[in-house]
Design a protein around this motif. Structure first.
Motif, mmCIF file in Angstrom:
data_model
loop_
_atom_site.group_PDB
_atom_site.id
_atom_site.type_symbol
_atom_site.label_atom_id
_atom_site.label_comp_id
_atom_site.label_asym_id
_atom_site.label_seq_id
_atom_site.Cartn_x
_atom_site.Cartn_y
_atom_site.Cartn_z
ATOM 1 N N GLU A 1 0.796 -1.218 0.000
ATOM 2 C CA GLU A 1 0.000 0.000 0.000
ATOM 3 C C GLU A 1 0.833 1.274 0.000
ATOM 4 N N HIS A 2 2.127 1.169 -0.236
ATOM 5 C CA HIS A 2 2.977 2.347 -0.409
ATOM 6 C C HIS A 2 3.097 2.599 -1.902
ATOM 7 N N PHE A 3 2.098 3.288 -2.443
ATOM 8 C CA PHE A 3 1.999 3.454 -3.879
ATOM 9 C C PHE A 3 2.838 4.632 -4.353
ATOM 10 N N ARG A 4 3.353 4.528 -5.583
ATOM 11 C CA ARG A 4 3.940 5.679 -6.244
ATOM 12 C C ARG A 4 2.838 6.696 -6.520
ATOM 13 N N THR A 5 3.181 7.980 -6.474
ATOM 14 C CA THR A 5 2.208 9.014 -6.832
ATOM 15 C C THR A 5 2.169 9.163 -8.347
ATOM 16 N N TYR A 6 1.112 9.807 -8.822
ATOM 17 C CA TYR A 6 1.037 10.104 -10.247
ATOM 18 C C TYR A 6 2.285 10.859 -10.700
ATOM 19 N N GLU A 7 2.738 11.829 -9.884
ATOM 20 C CA GLU A 7 3.895 12.638 -10.267
ATOM 21 C C GLU A 7 5.161 11.792 -10.332
ATOM 22 N N SER B 1 -14.062 10.132 -11.134
ATOM 23 C CA SER B 1 -13.018 10.437 -10.152
ATOM 24 C C SER B 1 -11.765 9.621 -10.437
ATOM 25 N N ALA B 2 -10.657 10.287 -10.708
ATOM 26 C CA ALA B 2 -9.377 9.588 -10.754
ATOM 27 C C ALA B 2 -9.037 9.168 -9.329
ATOM 28 N N THR B 3 -8.702 7.894 -9.137
ATOM 29 C CA THR B 3 -8.531 7.384 -7.785
ATOM 30 C C THR B 3 -7.517 8.193 -6.982
ATOM 31 N N SER B 4 -7.828 8.375 -5.703
ATOM 32 C CA SER B 4 -6.960 9.132 -4.803
ATOM 33 C C SER B 4 -5.792 8.305 -4.286
ATOM 34 N N ARG B 5 -5.691 7.051 -4.668
ATOM 35 C CA ARG B 5 -4.579 6.211 -4.207
ATOM 36 C C ARG B 5 -3.223 6.797 -4.575
ATOM 37 N N TYR B 6 -3.189 7.505 -5.698
ATOM 38 C CA TYR B 6 -1.908 8.010 -6.190
ATOM 39 C C TYR B 6 -1.821 9.531 -6.147
ATOM 40 N N GLY B 7 -2.727 10.154 -5.389
ATOM 41 C CA GLY B 7 -2.677 11.596 -5.256
ATOM 42 C C GLY B 7 -3.873 12.275 -5.901
ATOM 43 N N LYS C 1 -3.188 14.121 -14.649
ATOM 44 C CA LYS C 1 -2.974 14.953 -15.839
ATOM 45 C C LYS C 1 -1.476 15.163 -16.074
ATOM 46 N N VAL C 2 -0.710 15.327 -15.009
ATOM 47 C CA VAL C 2 0.742 15.455 -15.146
ATOM 48 C C VAL C 2 1.320 14.196 -15.788
ATOM 49 N N LEU C 3 0.879 13.032 -15.319
ATOM 50 C CA LEU C 3 1.377 11.764 -15.867
ATOM 51 C C LEU C 3 1.086 11.670 -17.365
#
Length: 632
Positions: free
Chosen positions: A166-172, A213-219, A225-227
Motif C-alpha cells: 500500500e505504499h503506492f507511487r504518486t502520479y507525479e 473520479s481519478a482514484t486518490s490512491r496516487y494523489g 494529468k501530469v502523468l
C-alpha cells in the motif's frame, strides 16, 4: 435558494433526459461557480424518485438533512447553490428515497473522491490544468494508427513498483519513472488498468464507484494529468481501461440510488452479474446513456487520454453470459442478444468519433460477434480495434505444449491467419493471462529453466511479427516468474539474474526492431501485408512467412522454429534474388541463447523452394525466432 434557471440549463437537462447530453459532467455534479457576486458550489444530481435531496458535508457539520436541493421541473434533477462549500469540501447527497428511507450517496459525477475506506465525494474544478502536449495532440490527428506501429505496455499503477504494501507511487513520481522506462523500452502506448475510484484495491479498478473520479490512491486528480502530459511530451500515448458493463453494489455507490433501480436494469435477472457480484447498467435508459457516454468523452476531453479499452464486451451483449438458468432472459425476438447494449455501443462509438476522430476505441471482446471494428453505418459496432482473444488462447495453449508434442497441434499457430484481417486486431498478452493460477508468461513455457526462456523469446518474436498491434502486461518483458501479485510490486530484483536481464535486453531490442521495420506494421490490417512461405511443416514445427510493406520489394522474413531440434543448414524460399540482412536472432548468447553463429547477411540463390523462385540457406537453432530483411 436562487432561481433554478440561473443554475442549470433547461435545454441541457432535456438532452440529458433523452440520452443526448454528452458532456453531462459540466452540468451535473458539484461545480464551483460565482452567482450574483457570491462564490460557492452548484450541486446537481439525478434522483427522479427521491422524496427529497440534500447535500451534507464538512461545510455543514455533516448534518443529517444538509442543505436542501430543489427538484428542477420534471427532469428528475435536484439542484442548489451552497455558498459555504468550496474546492476541497467533502460531501454526500442525503436522499430520502422513494420508500421514505434515508440514503447517503456519493456523487455519481464527483470529480474527486476520498481515499478508501472513506467514501465521500470532494469538490474540485473540472478545468484549470495547463497542458503542454499540443504537439502530441496535433500530431496524432495527422497520423492515423492503422498503418503505424502500436506497442502497448499494460500497467497496473499500484503494483508496477511498490516499496511496501500500500505504499503506492504518486502520479507525479510515475510521470518520471514510468515514462522514462516506457521510452527506454520503446513502447508507443501505455494502457492503464482502470483508475476510476473504486473501494477495493484487489478489484484492480474493475468495480467502480466514482466514474468521473481519478482514484486518490496516487494523489489528487491533477497528478494524473501530469502523468498523461509527460507521456505525451515523451511521445507516448495513453489508453484507459474503461468499464461500462457493470458497477459494484457498495451502499454509497449507484445501486438503488434513489430507492429504485435507477442506473441498473429494473429486471433483476438482467441487472445481476453473479460472476462478479455486480450490477449491469440499464443500457436502454436515456439518462444512463448520457451518464456513460459522457464519462467516455470526459476521460478523452478533460484528461487527454488517447483512447479507451472497453472492458467485457461479451458480457454486455449476451443476456446469458455466465448466468445460471434462473437469471437468463431473452430479447423480444427470443434470442440472447442484448439489443439495448448493442445499440448503446454503437451510439458510444459514433459519439466518441464525432468528438475525437483520432481516438482509439478498443473492444475487449471474447465473443464471435461479427463486425466489431466495422463502422456503424455498415452494420458494425463501430470500434476501431478489437483484442484477438482467439489468437491469444490458441497460442498460449500451443506454447504450453512440450516441443515433442507440438507437431500434432500445428493448426493452433496457423488458424489465426484464417481470420486475421476480418477485424482490426490487437494481439493481447494481458494481465488476465497471468493471474488466478494461470502462471506467468515465463512459467507457462515448458522445459528446463533455460528452455523456458528460449520458448518465451521465440513466442515474443512470433507475436511481434504476426499481423496486428501488440499489447504486453508489465513484468512480461523481463520474464517475471511468479504470476502477477497485485498486492506487491513486480519482481524487479530478478534483473540481477543473467537470464532475466538477457530477456529484458531481448525484449527491448525486439521492440526497437519492430518500430524500425515498417513492413511489420504498415499493412497490418490488409491481407496484402502477409504471405506464408512455409505453413505446412508440422513435422519439424518450423514456420516461415513474410510481412510486406508499402514500398516495392519491402518485406521482412520471419522464421520460427518451435521444436527443440537445431538445423545447421535450412533452406527457406524467398520471392526475389538479392541480399538479405539478419535483423534479429532470439538465440544469440547476449539474450541467453546458445550463440549458434548466424551470418549477418546472405545472398539468395536461384534455387526454387516453398513455391518461391529463390531461397536462402541459413542456420535455424532450436526454439528460436529469426528475422531477415531484404536490403538489395
Amino acid at each position: 435558494m436562487q432561481s433554478q434557471d440561473a443554475l442549470l440549463s433547461k435545454d441541457e437537462l432535456y438532452l440529458f433526459n433523452v440520452g443526448q447530453l454528452f458532456q453531462a459532467y459540466r452540468t451535473l455534479g458539484a461545480h464551483p461557480i460565482e452567482l450574483d457576486g457570491q462564490k460557492g458550489v452548484r450541486f446537481a444530481v439525478w434522483a427522479p424518485h427521491a422524496q427529497s435531496v440534500g447535500v451534507t458535508g464538512d461545510f455543514n457539520g455533516w448534518s443529517e438533512v444538509g442543505h436542501s436541493l430543489v427538484r428542477f421541473g420534471t427532469t428528475g434533477v435536484w439542484t442548489g447553490f451552497i455558498a459555504e462549500a468550496d474546492v476541497g469540501s467533502r460531501y454526500k447527497y442525503a436522499i430520502v428515497d422513494s420508500s421514505g428511507a434515508n440514503r447517503l450517496k456519493a456523487d455519481p459525477f464527483a470529480l474527486q473522491s476520498e481515499l478508501r475506506p472513506n467514501t465521500a465525494s470532494i469538490v474540485n474544478r473540472i478545468d484549470g490544468y495547463e497542458w503542454h502536449d499540443r504537439d502530441w495532440m496535433e500530431r496524432k490527428k495527422r497520423n492515423p494508427p492503422y498503418d503505424g506501429p502500436m506497442l502497448i505496455y499494460e500497467v497496473h499503477l499500484a503494483s508496477w513498483r511498490m516499496d511496501a504494501p500500500e505504499h503506492f507511487r504518486t502520479y507525479e513520481q510515475l510521470s518520471i519513472e514510468l515514462v522514462e522506462y516506457a521510452q527506454t523500452m520503446g513502447y508507443t502506448h501505455i494502457e492503464l488498468l482502470p483508475i476510476m475510484e473504486h473501494p477495493l484495491d484487489r478489484s484492480w479498478g474493475y468495480q467502480t464507484t466514482g466514474y468521473y473520479s481519478a482514484t486518490s490512491r496516487y494523489g489528487p486528480p491533477d497528478g494524473l494529468k501530469v502523468l498523461i502530459d509527460k507521456c505525451h511530451q515523451g511521445g507516448i500515448g495513453v489508453l484507459l481501461d474503461w468499464v461500462p458493463g457493470h458497477f459494484c453494489k457498495d451502499d454509497h455507490g449507484l445501486r438503488l440510488f434513489d430507492g429504485t433501480a435507477l442506473y441498473e436494469d429494473e429486471d433483476y435477472r438482467r441487472a445481476e452479474k453473479p460472476l462478479w457480484g455486480t450490477l449491469a447498467f440499464d443500457f436502454g435508459k436515456p439518462e444512463v446513456q448520457s451518464f456513460l457516454i459522457s464519462d467516455a468523452v470526459f476521460w478523452l476531453d478533460i484528461y487527454h487520454f488517447d483512447g479507451l479499452r472497453v472492458d467485457a464486451i461479451a458480457s454486455m451483449i449476451d443476456l446469458h453470459f455466465d448466468k445460471p438458468d434462473e437469471l437468463k432472459t431473452n430479447n423480444k425476438y427470443g434470442t440472447s442478444e442484448h439489443l439495448e447494449a448493442l445499440d448503446f455501443l454503437r451510439k458510444l462509438n459514433e459519439t466518441v468519433f464525432r468528438h475525437f476522430p483520432e481516438a482509439l476505441m478498443i473492444a475487449e471482446d471474447s465473443s464471435s460477434y461479427p463486425a466489431v471494428t466495422s463502422p456503424t453505418y455498415l452494420g458494425g459496432l463501430g470500434f476501431n480495434y478489437k483484442w484477438n482473444m482467439g489468437w491469444m488462447n490458441d497460442m498460449l495453449r500451443y506454447m504450453e505444449t512440450h516441443p515433442d508434442q507440438r507437431s500434432s497441434h500445428h493448426s493452433l499457430i496457423t488458424f489465426s491467419l484464417m481470420y486475421a484481417f476480418s477485424e482490426n486486431y490487437v494481439l493481447p498478452l494481458s494481465h488476465d493471462e497471468v493471474v488466478h493460477g494461470k502462471r506467468s508468461m515465463l512459467h507457462k513455457m515448458p522445459g528446463s529453466y533455460e528452455e523456458k526462456f528460449a520458448n518465451l523469446r521465440l513466442f515474443y518474436g512470433y507475436w511481434m511479427t504476426h499481423p496486428g498491434k501488440k499489447l504486453l502486461f508489465m513484468g512480461g518483458e523481463f520474464g517475471q516468474y511468479d504470476e502477477w501479485k497485485d498486492f506487491a510490486g513486480l519482481d524487479w530484483e530478478l534483473l540481477q539474474y543473467p537470464l532475466h536481464d538477457s530477456m529484458h535486453r531481448y525484449v527491448r531490442h525486439l521492440n526497437r526492431v519492430y518500430l524500425d521495420t515498417p513492413s511489420l506494421w504498415e499493412l497490418d490490417h490488409n491481407p496484402e501485408g502477409f504471405q506464408w512461405i512455409d505453413v505446412n511443416n508440422a513435422a519439424q514445427c518450423i514456420l516461415s512467412f513474410l510481412r510486406i510493406g508499402k514500398k516495392e520489394q519491402s518485406f521482412a522474413l520471419s522464421v520460427c522454429n518451435f521444436s527443440n531440434q537445431s538445423y545447421p543448414r535450412y533452406r527457406i524460399g524467398v520471392p526475389s534474388p538479392g541480399r538479405y540482412r539478419h535483423l534479429l536472432n532470439s538465440d544469440e548468447a547476449d539474450y541467453g541463447g546458445s550463440g549458434i553463429s548466424i551470418p549477418k547477411e546472405v545472398s539468395a540463390e536461384s534455387v526454387p523452394m516453398h513455391g518461391q523462385p529463390c531461397s536462402i540457406d541459413v542456420p535455424v537453432p532450436a526454439l528460436s525466432f529469426g528475422l531477415w530483411e531484404k536490403i538489395g
